[in-house]
Design a protein around this motif. Sequence first.
Motif, mmCIF file in Angstrom:
data_model
loop_
_atom_site.group_PDB
_atom_site.id
_atom_site.type_symbol
_atom_site.label_atom_id
_atom_site.label_comp_id
_atom_site.label_asym_id
_atom_site.label_seq_id
_atom_site.Cartn_x
_atom_site.Cartn_y
_atom_site.Cartn_z
ATOM 1 N N GLN A 146 2.578 10.640 -1.557
ATOM 2 C CA GLN A 146 1.381 11.283 -2.172
ATOM 3 C C GLN A 146 1.835 12.258 -3.318
ATOM 4 N N SER A 193 0.750 -1.195 0.076
ATOM 5 C CA SER A 193 0.143 -0.024 -0.010
ATOM 6 C C SER A 193 1.052 1.223 0.158
ATOM 7 N N ALA A 194 0.174 2.490 0.028
ATOM 8 C CA ALA A 194 0.874 3.631 0.022
ATOM 9 C C ALA A 194 1.586 3.749 1.164
ATOM 10 N N THR A 202 -2.285 8.545 -8.673
ATOM 11 C CA THR A 202 -2.004 8.145 -7.369
ATOM 12 C C THR A 202 -1.386 6.632 -6.944
ATOM 13 N N CYS A 203 -0.664 6.583 -5.871
ATOM 14 C CA CYS A 203 -0.157 5.290 -5.712
ATOM 15 C C CYS A 203 -0.983 4.054 -5.573
ATOM 16 N N THR A 204 -1.988 4.215 -5.142
ATOM 17 C CA THR A 204 -3.205 3.321 -5.088
ATOM 18 C C THR A 204 -3.549 2.894 -6.435
ATOM 19 N N ILE A 253 3.650 9.689 4.233
ATOM 20 C CA ILE A 253 2.628 9.160 3.149
ATOM 21 C C ILE A 253 2.334 10.470 2.653
#
Length: 323
Positions: A246, A230-231, A255-257, A242
């Motif tokens: 981001q 996950s991020a 986005t990282c996601t 985080i």
Amino acid sequence: MELLNNQALTQNAWAPVSYDQWTNDLQSICGNFNPKAMESGKAVTGAARRVDVCGMEFAHVSNDLDRVHRDWDDIRRDANEHLFLILQLEGSCGVEHVGQQAILDVGDCILVDSTRPTTFYFGGQFSNHLSLHLPRQIMYSESHVDFDIARKLEAYDPMAMMLRALVAKIMSTSESDASSANLRHLMFNATRQAFVSGGGVMPALNDSASRRLQVVDILIDRHLTESDLSARWLATRIGVSIRTLQEDFQGLGVTCTTVIRDKRLRLVREKIEQLKDQKSGRTIAEVAYAAGFNDISYFNRSFKELFDCAPTDLLKPISTTAQ
């Protein structure tokens, strides 16, 4: 050295083709690459053609251009991701990739990542190489070793000799042959071992967002199917907040996601395409779960958004009848 003596790949006379035709052929096979000729309007001596054999895709590329370049905009426009195993057949070729430079002579090999900018330099001299398109996500997600891209293997290196021999075997094996699936898996593993990292050391970080994102991309590839990815997990691994991570991704307009999701979707697509050749009884849902998706409805929606088709469409036979 049988591959280097294959008359279907090397020939004494290459017919000239128009620059536009050569460019269209290359881009239809390899994606968005931008050739530059030594002289505007000059025909290209050589060809760019696709070779499908043993269930694997090759690009056979010959030319006398000045250079061929691929930048970040080109990469973003391509849906597919590959590792290109390049084997030089004739002439020489300069390669600039991930900050490293190499010159390929006859028999040399190199591994190039389609998700990174690359420039091939020819300087108007004739060059002929064979490029095996390896499924990028499978190469990383199923690997038990760390391997390098942009590192050249000299022609006399036993690993380069092994790769050439294996490619020669693959090119003489039809997809319907009982050994074709085993040969493909052997090719994947042999390539990883040929370019295995000396120590698997992660590149050093600095304050550059682009440098951080390079390291994050490596981490995502190596841990793509793990549930903890996950991020937040990535930010902890590289020692930033985080919010900083981001912001790094926001600079790319993503986005990282989303990046993690799309990489998993590409892995699932590669796995589904493999199901055509396998009789394991594995379902698409099982492949999706194994890649890290927990919600099949979400997976199906995301897959269709990215690839403009349903996962089940990939298993349907291709119709040869014109509609």
